[in-house]
Motif scaffolding. Sequence first.
Motif, PDB file in Angstrom:
ATOM      1  N   PHE A 216      42.875  43.594  33.777  1.00  0.00           N
ATOM      2  CA  PHE A 216      42.153  43.716  35.038  1.00  0.00           C
ATOM      3  C   PHE A 216      42.483  45.041  35.722  1.00  0.00           C
ATOM      4  CE2 PHE A 216      46.005  41.260  35.627  1.00  0.00           C
ATOM      5  CZ  PHE A 216      46.587  41.772  36.780  1.00  0.00           C
ATOM      6  N   ILE A 217      41.811  45.290  36.839  1.00  0.00           N
ATOM      7  CA  ILE A 217      41.924  46.567  37.540  1.00  0.00           C
ATOM      8  C   ILE A 217      42.868  46.427  38.731  1.00  0.00           C
ATOM      9  CG2 ILE A 217      40.674  48.394  38.760  1.00  0.00           C
ATOM     10  CD1 ILE A 217      40.025  48.178  35.795  1.00  0.00           C
ATOM     11  N   LEU A 218      43.774  47.397  38.884  1.00  0.00           N
ATOM     12  CA  LEU A 218      44.714  47.413  39.998  1.00  0.00           C
ATOM     13  C   LEU A 218      44.024  47.857  41.285  1.00  0.00           C
ATOM     14  CD1 LEU A 218      47.707  49.091  38.162  1.00  0.00           C
ATOM     15  CD2 LEU A 218      47.629  46.724  38.949  1.00  0.00           C
ATOM     16  N   GLU A 219      44.384  47.229  42.383  1.00  0.00           N
ATOM     17  CA  GLU A 219      43.851  47.611  43.694  1.00  0.00           C
ATOM     18  C   GLU A 219      44.974  48.154  44.563  1.00  0.00           C
ATOM     19  OE1 GLU A 219      41.809  44.276  45.379  1.00  0.00           O
ATOM     20  OE2 GLU A 219      40.618  43.922  43.568  1.00  0.00           O
ATOM     21  N   LYS A 220      44.633  48.703  45.727  1.00  0.00           N
ATOM     22  CA  LYS A 220      45.647  49.280  46.592  1.00  0.00           C
ATOM     23  C   LYS A 220      46.422  48.183  47.301  1.00  0.00           C
ATOM     24  CE  LYS A 220      42.911  50.070  50.809  1.00  0.00           C
ATOM     25  NZ  LYS A 220      42.452  51.089  51.786  1.00  0.00           N
ATOM     26  N   ARG A 221      47.707  48.432  47.461  1.00  0.00           N
ATOM     27  CA  ARG A 221      48.606  47.496  48.116  1.00  0.00           C
ATOM     28  C   ARG A 221      48.269  47.388  49.598  1.00  0.00           C
ATOM     29  NH1 ARG A 221      54.737  49.145  47.661  1.00  0.00           N
ATOM     30  NH2 ARG A 221      54.280  50.278  49.584  1.00  0.00           N
ATOM     31  N   PRO A 222      48.215  46.182  50.145  1.00  0.00           N
ATOM     32  CA  PRO A 222      47.924  46.050  51.578  1.00  0.00           C
ATOM     33  C   PRO A 222      49.083  46.521  52.423  1.00  0.00           C
ATOM     34  CG  PRO A 222      48.509  43.921  50.651  1.00  0.00           C
ATOM     35  CD  PRO A 222      48.410  44.878  49.495  1.00  0.00           C
ATOM     36  N   ASN A 223      48.792  46.866  53.663  1.00  0.00           N
ATOM     37  CA  ASN A 223      49.852  47.258  54.585  1.00  0.00           C
ATOM     38  C   ASN A 223      50.702  46.040  54.917  1.00  0.00           C
ATOM     39  OD1 ASN A 223      48.964  49.920  54.790  1.00  0.00           O
ATOM     40  ND2 ASN A 223      47.507  49.392  56.401  1.00  0.00           N
TER      41      ASN A 223
END
Length: 225
Positions: A216-223
């Motif tokens: 799968f594709i990595l997404e940006k880490r939430p704040n």
Amino acid sequence: STLRVGEQIAAIGNPFGLSGSMTAGIVSQLGRLLPTQSSAFSIPDVIQTDAAINPGNSGGPLLNMRGEVVGINTAIQSVTGEFSGVGFAIPSQTIVKIVPTLIQEGEYHHPWLGISGRDINPDLANVLGLADSRGFLIVTVVENSPASKAGLHGSTETKEVNESNYPVGGDVILSVDGKTVRQIDDILIHLQRNKAVGDEINLEILRDGRTTNFVFILEKRPNSN
């Protein structure tokens, strides 16, 4: 990436306002996971050193004996706030990866899976019926995270053994992009060194006694505060 435990290093900074101070020591360990007070996320792949690092050293360079910058002094482990023999530096390979984006865009987004759990130790391996005490048991999958969208499973119940409760029923991560996972540090270091938001990742998962690969594709880490 070429540092070795026991290698001599030197730290330069302004401890207690004493500008241009140099201290020396060795690399105590590599690949440490450094918790942070301002975030729920830890800093992976950190250099541990016994070179004296005090308040005012942060941001200064950590050098090898050839004068090359191998890290940026960042933190100490201390109950008094002063040097106690354990200091930490962000490795230069992380700096090289992140700083250009910080300069150009003013921020850097870390890649994120969206899981939490427990390393497989001998006791947990015995409870789960595993032959080897390696891997990472997923206990919680964050809703709408990359892991959730990929269909990874967290633990569904607990099992009591010798008056201790153990999570069971979750997926066990055995490898990431073909690299063996023995603990969560292996996953976080791989993300830090080799991955960025939008990259594809391949997890080898043990589920119900069968091994499956999830891509799968990595997404940006939430704040997180």
